[in-house]
Enzyme design. Structure first.
Site, PDB file in Angstrom:
ATOM      1  N   LYS A  59      -1.817  11.087   3.930  1.00  0.00           N
ATOM      2  CA  LYS A  59      -2.099  10.485   2.625  1.00  0.00           C
ATOM      3  C   LYS A  59      -3.143  11.166   1.816  1.00  0.00           C
ATOM      4  CE  LYS A  59      -4.905   7.049   1.392  1.00  0.00           C
ATOM      5  NZ  LYS A  59      -5.547   6.021   1.420  1.00  0.00           N
ATOM      6  N   ASP A 111       0.208   5.146  -0.016  1.00  0.00           N
ATOM      7  CA  ASP A 111      -1.054   3.950   0.192  1.00  0.00           C
ATOM      8  C   ASP A 111      -0.563   2.562   0.394  1.00  0.00           C
ATOM      9  OD1 ASP A 111      -0.423   3.476  -2.426  1.00  0.00           O
ATOM     10  OD2 ASP A 111      -2.459   3.518  -2.846  1.00  0.00           O
TER      11      ASP A 111
END
Length: 410
Positions: A273, A291
């Site tokens: 991420k 996320d």
């Protein structure tokens, strides 16, 4: 013997001894009296027993009658209570219907915003209007989805429509972390774990002022670094990650941030991420930022059922062109933070309600939904202290200094 003597003799016998007949009669009377006297106690006892039995029967009869009467009264009372409860329920139902009818009568279609003072107000009003218009279509779309598995082609088409609709609403979508170079973005992204971008943006100015380069941060005193990043939470583990990645950048990459996923994920505290945030926004390399908000929304939109971030990334990659990956991430995250909240999404103010198969999970009344909007959508400051030029809202305020906070408390 003379007559006088005979009379005397007879009189004397009469006076002294009874006549034979009288004695027999007396004896019979005595026996009868004795027998009568003897029978009297037995009869009395029998009579008392009979009286007691009659009394007992009478008491039992009275008790039975009383119990029967009490049962009848109890049954009558229950019936009355049941009847009263039924009437009360009917009255409450009627009152609720009347209230609902009155509330419905009071509702009016959302008015289009005109002549707003700020661009943020215009954006929020436009969004609310779109949400109200799409509410009716949303129910039909939800029903049309049915229970049949959706084809990949249909999902891709829906994903493209959602992306286009979000692009109109969030034309100003951007990474919500303040940064001026790849190193600052990398550090800010590591700090953003388990906290808000706003709190990170309020913390990093002092941090970057003291440690502007990887070399400076690698040589930082751990305790001083911890104190500077304390507002972001989990400051000890985050300080350890920052010291480690800064040392790795200094020693292995000549003090520069690498531009590939494979190299970035080798740095302490950096996952996929974080790597895609840095690549997409500092190097222009397309990638999805999966996320919490992104994963929650793509599942709510039924674009995937996966919960693992890597699997979510792979499935969404297949639905959209590579060139849209980075911006689709920003738009989705913006939407999740402002409108499509986790616990109570503002369905009635959602601009893509007609495309959402989960419409109705949140507040559908346009006016009530409008009150749930956050940041610039709700007329509040954004998360960045230095937002882009086209941002329609207000910049976030800086983190108050300790002296300012103490003065405010006084």
């Amino acid at each position: 013997m003379s007559e006088h003597q005979a009379a005397r003799s007879t009189t004397g016998r009469t006076a002294k001894e009874p006549a034979p007949g009288a004695t027999a009669a007396r004896t019979a009377g005595s026996k009868k009296a004795a027998a009568s006297k003897k029978a009297t106690p037995e009869k009395a006892a029998a009579k008392r027993a009979a009286t007691q039995t009659a009394s007992t029967k009478s008491a039992a009869t009275k008790k039975a009658a009383t119990a029967k009467k009490a049962t009848a009264e109890k049954a009558g009372k229950k019936t009355a209570e049941k009847s009263s409860a039924t009437k009360k329920t009917a009255a409450q139902t009627a009152a609720k219907k009347a209230t609902a009818k009155k509330t419905t009568a009071k509702k009016t279609p959302a008015k289009k915003a005109a002549g707003t003072k700020t661009a943020a107000t215009k954006t929020a009003a436009k969004t609310a209007a779109k949400g109200a218009a799409g509410a009716k279509k949303a129910t039909a779309a939800k029903q049309a989805a049915g229970t049949k598995p959706e084809s990949q082609e249909s999902k891709a088409e829906r994903a493209a429509r959602i992306n286009d609709a979000l692009a109109e609403v969030y034309y100003y979508a951007h990474p919500e972390l303040d940064f001026e170079n790849p190193f600052e973005l990398l550090v800010a992204t590591v700090l953003s774990a388990q906290t808000t971008d706003l709190r990170v943006n309020q913390t990093t100015p002092a941090l970057f002022a003291k440690y502007p380069t990887p070399e400076d941060m690698a040589a930082a005193d751990p305790e001083e670094l911890e104190e500077l990043i304390r507002p972001t939470g989990f400051f000890r583990s985050k300080a350890k990650s920052l010291l480690g990645l800064s040392a790795a950048l200094r020693d292995d990459f000549g003090g520069t941030v690498p531009g590939t996923v494979e190299e970035l994920v080798k740095l302490p505290g950096v996952g996929r991420k974080t790597a895609f945030v840095v690549l997409g926004n500092a190097f222009g390399v397309p990638g999805l930022t999966v996320d919490t908000h992104f994963g929650r929304l793509v599942r709510r939109w039924k674009l995937t059922e996966q919960t693992d971030a890597v699997k979510v990334e792979q499935e969404i990659d297949d639905l959209l062109p590579e060139s849209e990956w980075t911006m689709f991430s920003h738009r989705t995250i913006f939407h999740g933070r402002r409108i499509c909240h986790s616990r109570k999404p503002a369905c009635g103010a959602c601009p893509i309600a007609e495309l959402c198969p989960s419409y109705g999970e949140g507040e559908t009344d346009p006016e009530k939904a409008k009150k749930l909007l956050k940041y610039e959508m709700g007329g509040q400051p954004g998360q960045r202290l230095k937002p882009p030029a086209d941002y329609p809202g207000r910049p976030a305020p800086p983190l108050p200094g300790r002296d300012q906070a103490a003065g405010a408390a006084r």
